[in-house]
Design a protein around this motif. Structure first.
Motif, mmCIF file in Angstrom:
data_model
loop_
_atom_site.group_PDB
_atom_site.id
_atom_site.type_symbol
_atom_site.label_atom_id
_atom_site.label_comp_id
_atom_site.label_asym_id
_atom_site.label_seq_id
_atom_site.Cartn_x
_atom_site.Cartn_y
_atom_site.Cartn_z
ATOM 1 N N ALA A 20 30.260 46.878 9.487
ATOM 2 C CA ALA A 20 29.007 45.866 9.627
ATOM 3 C C ALA A 20 27.792 46.763 9.752
ATOM 4 C CB ALA A 20 29.458 45.202 10.768
ATOM 5 N N PHE A 21 27.842 47.655 10.546
ATOM 6 C CA PHE A 21 26.452 48.522 10.681
ATOM 7 C C PHE A 21 25.964 48.939 9.064
ATOM 8 C CE2 PHE A 21 24.206 52.421 11.338
ATOM 9 C CZ PHE A 21 23.145 51.793 12.298
ATOM 10 N N LEU A 22 26.798 49.435 8.261
ATOM 11 C CA LEU A 22 26.332 49.881 6.930
ATOM 12 C C LEU A 22 26.005 48.665 5.998
ATOM 13 C CD1 LEU A 22 29.168 52.519 6.215
ATOM 14 C CD2 LEU A 22 26.809 52.894 6.923
ATOM 15 N N ASP A 23 26.500 47.624 6.415
ATOM 16 C CA ASP A 23 26.003 46.517 5.580
ATOM 17 C C ASP A 23 24.646 45.961 6.134
ATOM 18 O OD1 ASP A 23 28.508 46.162 4.268
ATOM 19 O OD2 ASP A 23 29.056 44.397 5.793
ATOM 20 N N PHE A 72 18.971 47.243 17.579
ATOM 21 C CA PHE A 72 18.220 46.537 18.706
ATOM 22 C C PHE A 72 17.749 44.962 17.963
ATOM 23 C CE2 PHE A 72 14.695 44.647 21.149
ATOM 24 C CZ PHE A 72 15.446 44.518 22.328
ATOM 25 N N VAL A 73 17.052 45.275 17.095
ATOM 26 C CA VAL A 73 16.507 43.819 16.298
ATOM 27 C C VAL A 73 17.695 43.065 15.876
ATOM 28 C CG1 VAL A 73 15.570 43.139 14.231
ATOM 29 C CG2 VAL A 73 14.398 45.074 15.714
ATOM 30 N N ASP A 106 29.957 48.920 22.857
ATOM 31 C CA ASP A 106 30.444 50.311 22.592
ATOM 32 C C ASP A 106 30.557 50.553 21.184
ATOM 33 O OD1 ASP A 106 30.218 50.571 25.473
ATOM 34 O OD2 ASP A 106 32.543 50.224 25.796
ATOM 35 N N ASP A 107 31.131 49.750 20.244
ATOM 36 C CA ASP A 107 31.200 50.028 19.132
ATOM 37 C C ASP A 107 29.957 50.274 18.300
ATOM 38 O OD1 ASP A 107 34.039 49.311 19.053
ATOM 39 O OD2 ASP A 107 33.503 47.263 18.707
ATOM 40 N N GLU A 108 28.985 49.454 18.557
ATOM 41 C CA GLU A 108 27.678 49.795 17.723
ATOM 42 C C GLU A 108 27.193 51.168 18.322
ATOM 43 O OE1 GLU A 108 28.800 46.937 18.731
ATOM 44 O OE2 GLU A 108 28.960 46.018 16.814
ATOM 45 N N GLU A 109 27.164 51.510 19.687
ATOM 46 C CA GLU A 109 26.721 52.683 20.290
ATOM 47 C C GLU A 109 27.464 53.760 19.682
ATOM 48 O OE1 GLU A 109 26.005 52.452 24.322
ATOM 49 O OE2 GLU A 109 25.019 50.491 24.353
ATOM 50 N N HIS A 110 28.660 53.552 19.422
ATOM 51 C CA HIS A 110 29.475 54.704 18.924
ATOM 52 C C HIS A 110 29.242 54.961 17.749
ATOM 53 C CE1 HIS A 110 33.152 57.095 18.361
ATOM 54 N NE2 HIS A 110 33.191 56.766 17.272
ATOM 55 N N LEU A 161 18.027 53.406 22.833
ATOM 56 C CA LEU A 161 18.252 52.238 23.002
ATOM 57 C C LEU A 161 17.417 51.571 24.262
ATOM 58 C CD1 LEU A 161 22.037 51.882 22.000
ATOM 59 C CD2 LEU A 161 20.002 51.103 20.530
ATOM 60 N N THR A 162 17.308 52.215 25.249
ATOM 61 C CA THR A 162 16.449 51.586 26.358
ATOM 62 C C THR A 162 14.959 51.539 25.981
ATOM 63 O OG1 THR A 162 18.027 52.328 28.018
ATOM 64 C CG2 THR A 162 15.752 51.828 28.745
ATOM 65 N N LEU A 163 14.524 52.373 25.271
ATOM 66 C CA LEU A 163 13.236 52.588 25.118
ATOM 67 C C LEU A 163 12.975 51.428 23.720
ATOM 68 C CD1 LEU A 163 12.566 56.554 24.753
ATOM 69 C CD2 LEU A 163 11.437 54.942 26.474
ATOM 70 N N VAL A 164 13.663 51.234 23.048
ATOM 71 C CA VAL A 164 13.248 50.226 21.910
ATOM 72 C C VAL A 164 13.523 48.861 22.545
ATOM 73 C CG1 VAL A 164 13.798 51.653 19.612
ATOM 74 C CG2 VAL A 164 15.540 50.154 21.038
ATOM 75 N N SER A 165 14.317 48.791 23.514
ATOM 76 C CA SER A 165 14.594 47.421 24.066
ATOM 77 C C SER A 165 13.389 47.192 24.781
ATOM 78 C CB SER A 165 15.574 47.320 24.867
ATOM 79 O OG SER A 165 15.494 47.783 26.311
#
Length: 143
Positions: free
Chosen positions: A38-41, A87-88, A94-98, A122-126
């Motif tokens: 899903a991330f690669l897509d 983030f967008v 956890d899966d995406e962070e992994h 991730l905190t900074l971009v949020s």
């Protein structure tokens, strides 16, 4: 062939090589999970990788050049871009962070620090910081 065609093809090739590098990181354990897929897509869409090129890269990712960032700032810029993409797309969990941690290791961040770097990214971009602030904050996060 015009100069703009050369520029476009060079830019396209760099995107393909960058995408292939990320596929290589995802394939490190020999399998692409549903979450990684899903991330690669999403990444392929954002890098304007065609469906045909996507299939070719997945099949033969090892034949593409790896263009790792040569400087720490370049690694931070790529991490910024990938973190913003996560983030967008409102990716949570956890899966995406992994997946992002695996990619961060592939970018050259130390495995023992990558969890903290990705959490901070991730905190900074949020918080919608710009690239310069992101780089400065990551560089000074341990001070």
């Amino acid at each position: 062939m015009s100069i703009s065609d050369l520029f476009d093809s060079g830019f396209k090739k760099r995107n393909e090589d960058h995408f292939a590098s990320i596929v290589r990181v995802a394939m490190e354990d020999g399998v692409i999970t549903d979450e990684e897929k899903a991330f690669l897509d999403r990444l392929a869409r954002n890098l304007d990788i065609s469906e045909g090129d996507y299939a070719i890269i997945l099949k033969d990712y090892a034949s593409h050049n790896i263009n790792p960032p040569t400087s720490y700032d370049s690694r931070l810029e790529r991490l910024y871009d990938l973190s913003r993409m996560v983030f967008v797309d409102h990716i949570k969990g956890d899966d995406e962070e992994h997946v992002l941690r695996k990619i961060a290791v592939g970018l050259g961040f130390k495995p023992e620090n990558v969890k903290y770097v990705v959490d901070k990214a991730l905190t900074l971009v949020s918080n919608k910081v710009d690239l310069d602030t992101f780089i400065e904050e990551i560089k000074t996060m341990n001070k």
